[in-house]
Design a protein around this motif. Sequence first.
Motif, PDB file in Angstrom:
ATOM      1  N   LEU A  66      32.620  31.571 -23.179  1.00 59.62           N
ATOM      2  CA  LEU A  66      32.067  32.762 -23.842  1.00 59.62           C
ATOM      3  C   LEU A  66      33.115  33.405 -24.756  1.00 59.62           C
ATOM      4  O   LEU A  66      32.823  33.746 -25.915  1.00 59.62           O
TER       5      LEU A  66
ATOM      6  N   HIS B 296      32.666  39.909 -16.789  1.00 55.95           N
ATOM      7  CA  HIS B 296      32.289  38.513 -16.481  1.00 55.95           C
ATOM      8  C   HIS B 296      33.495  37.632 -16.129  1.00 55.95           C
ATOM      9  O   HIS B 296      33.328  36.427 -15.920  1.00 55.95           O
TER      10      HIS B 296
ATOM     11  N   ASN C 215      23.317  33.017 -27.949  1.00 60.77           N
ATOM     12  CA  ASN C 215      22.032  33.722 -27.866  1.00 60.77           C
ATOM     13  C   ASN C 215      21.911  34.859 -28.880  1.00 60.77           C
ATOM     14  O   ASN C 215      21.190  35.822 -28.666  1.00 60.77           O
TER      15      ASN C 215
ATOM     16  N   ILE D  47      21.786  29.709 -23.614  1.00 58.40           N
ATOM     17  CA  ILE D  47      22.139  30.960 -22.920  1.00 58.40           C
ATOM     18  C   ILE D  47      23.460  31.547 -23.419  1.00 58.40           C
ATOM     19  O   ILE D  47      23.660  32.756 -23.361  1.00 58.40           O
ATOM     20  N   GLU D  48      24.353  30.711 -23.934  1.00 59.11           N
ATOM     21  CA  GLU D  48      25.606  31.229 -24.488  1.00 59.11           C
ATOM     22  C   GLU D  48      25.422  31.664 -25.939  1.00 59.11           C
ATOM     23  O   GLU D  48      25.728  32.811 -26.292  1.00 59.11           O
TER      24      GLU D  48
ATOM     25  N   THR E  90      22.541  37.682 -30.101  1.00 58.97           N
ATOM     26  CA  THR E  90      22.806  39.129 -30.086  1.00 58.97           C
ATOM     27  C   THR E  90      23.275  39.577 -28.707  1.00 58.97           C
ATOM     28  O   THR E  90      23.013  38.921 -27.698  1.00 58.97           O
ATOM     29  N   HIS E  91      23.909  40.736 -28.708  1.00 55.89           N
ATOM     30  CA  HIS E  91      24.272  41.420 -27.462  1.00 55.89           C
ATOM     31  C   HIS E  91      23.689  42.827 -27.504  1.00 55.89           C
ATOM     32  O   HIS E  91      23.566  43.415 -28.582  1.00 55.89           O
TER      33      HIS E  91
ATOM     34  N   TYR F 194      34.209  41.478 -22.497  1.00 54.74           N
ATOM     35  CA  TYR F 194      33.412  40.819 -21.450  1.00 54.74           C
ATOM     36  C   TYR F 194      34.151  40.782 -20.106  1.00 54.74           C
ATOM     37  O   TYR F 194      33.857  39.910 -19.275  1.00 54.74           O
TER      38      TYR F 194
ATOM     39  N   PHE G   5      31.230  30.667 -16.895  1.00 53.69           N
ATOM     40  CA  PHE G   5      31.026  30.595 -18.349  1.00 53.69           C
ATOM     41  C   PHE G   5      32.011  31.467 -19.130  1.00 53.69           C
ATOM     42  O   PHE G   5      31.948  31.523 -20.359  1.00 53.69           O
TER      43      PHE G   5
ATOM     44  N   LYS H 201      26.056  38.086 -33.098  1.00 51.84           N
ATOM     45  CA  LYS H 201      27.097  37.157 -32.652  1.00 51.84           C
ATOM     46  C   LYS H 201      27.392  36.059 -33.686  1.00 51.84           C
ATOM     47  O   LYS H 201      26.592  35.838 -34.613  1.00 51.84           O
TER      48      LYS H 201
ATOM     49  N   THR I  92      18.301  36.993 -21.800  1.00 53.73           N
ATOM     50  CA  THR I  92      19.596  36.377 -22.138  1.00 53.73           C
ATOM     51  C   THR I  92      19.437  34.894 -22.491  1.00 53.73           C
ATOM     52  O   THR I  92      20.027  34.411 -23.456  1.00 53.73           O
TER      53      THR I  92
ATOM     54  N   ARG J 119      15.913  36.469 -29.456  1.00 56.33           N
ATOM     55  CA  ARG J 119      16.521  35.291 -28.818  1.00 56.33           C
ATOM     56  C   ARG J 119      15.543  34.123 -28.747  1.00 56.33           C
ATOM     57  O   ARG J 119      15.950  32.963 -28.850  1.00 56.33           O
TER      58      ARG J 119
HETATM   59  P1  CMP Z   1      25.378  38.936 -23.503  1.00 54.42           P
HETATM   60  O1  CMP Z   1      24.097  39.678 -23.407  1.00 54.42           O
HETATM   61  O2  CMP Z   1      26.294  39.209 -24.648  1.00 54.42           O
HETATM   62  O3  CMP Z   1      26.181  39.166 -22.140  1.00 54.42           O
HETATM   63  C1  CMP Z   1      27.072  38.229 -21.604  1.00 54.42           C
HETATM   64  C2  CMP Z   1      27.020  36.917 -22.345  1.00 54.42           C
HETATM   65  O4  CMP Z   1      27.517  35.829 -21.597  1.00 54.42           O
HETATM   66  C3  CMP Z   1      25.569  36.564 -22.595  1.00 54.42           C
HETATM   67  O5  CMP Z   1      25.010  37.397 -23.554  1.00 54.42           O
HETATM   68  C4  CMP Z   1      25.701  35.106 -22.969  1.00 54.42           C
HETATM   69  O6  CMP Z   1      26.177  34.942 -24.306  1.00 54.42           O
HETATM   70  C5  CMP Z   1      26.774  34.701 -21.994  1.00 54.42           C
HETATM   71  N1  CMP Z   1      26.192  34.174 -20.761  1.00 54.42           N
HETATM   72  C6  CMP Z   1      25.537  34.829 -19.813  1.00 54.42           C
HETATM   73  N2  CMP Z   1      25.170  34.057 -18.810  1.00 54.42           N
HETATM   74  C7  CMP Z   1      25.613  32.869 -19.115  1.00 54.42           C
HETATM   75  C8  CMP Z   1      25.566  31.624 -18.460  1.00 54.42           C
HETATM   76  N3  CMP Z   1      24.964  31.477 -17.275  1.00 54.42           N
HETATM   77  N4  CMP Z   1      26.120  30.588 -19.094  1.00 54.42           N
HETATM   78  C9  CMP Z   1      26.740  30.760 -20.291  1.00 54.42           C
HETATM   79  N5  CMP Z   1      26.829  31.923 -20.954  1.00 54.42           N
HETATM   80  C10 CMP Z   1      26.265  32.965 -20.374  1.00 54.42           C
END
Ligand code: CMP
Length: 144
Positions: free
Chosen positions: A63, A54, A114, A111-112, A116-117, A51, A59, A11, A93, A104
């Motif tokens: 994101l 989501h 982070n 949490i945002e 890698t995915h 995404y 978020f 990321k 995450t 991570r």
């Molecule tokens: P990722 O594994 O790429 O999948 C969804 C992404 O949304 C996650 O990693 C984070 O980057 C982001 N994300 C997930 N949960 C939250 C949260 N509660 N607040 C902010 N970002 C989040």
Amino acid sequence: MALEKTLAIIKPDALEKGIIGELCKRVEDAGLKIVGMKMMQLTPKKAEGFYAVHQGKPFFAALVKYMSSGPCVVMCLEGENAIKRWRDTMGATDPEKAAEGTIRKDFGTNIERNVTHGSDAADTARSEIGYFFESGDLMHYEWI
Ligand code: CMP
């Protein structure tokens, strides 16, 4: 054990930190092969589509903004149990909850941001890989 493919994203926060090489080493140390790799900057629309699951979450807008804020590296990884293996290598995450020695835990900011995915299941891996790669883009190593 099943030979699987999964989608990984290095990321924008990881590129800011200058750790592409470190993360590729972690991929290879986990016994996974990089069979597809592209550097790109996602448009907000491309990030929204990726995404979409989501959409509507609190978020989501942040994101999309963050994921389109700078370049990232998308990779297709292949190996035995690649989906779980990559998720275990990344850690939880939320970096604060991630286990010691995971990506991570070592490099995540929050949490945002982070680092890698990784795809979470076989069906999402298939659609996420297809979101970035044509089948002809992926390498077939004879030793896999
Ligand atoms: P990722 O594994 O790429 O999948 C969804 C992404 O949304 C996650 O990693 C984070 O980057 C982001 N994300 C997930 N949960 C939250 C949260 N509660 N607040 C902010 N970002 C989040």
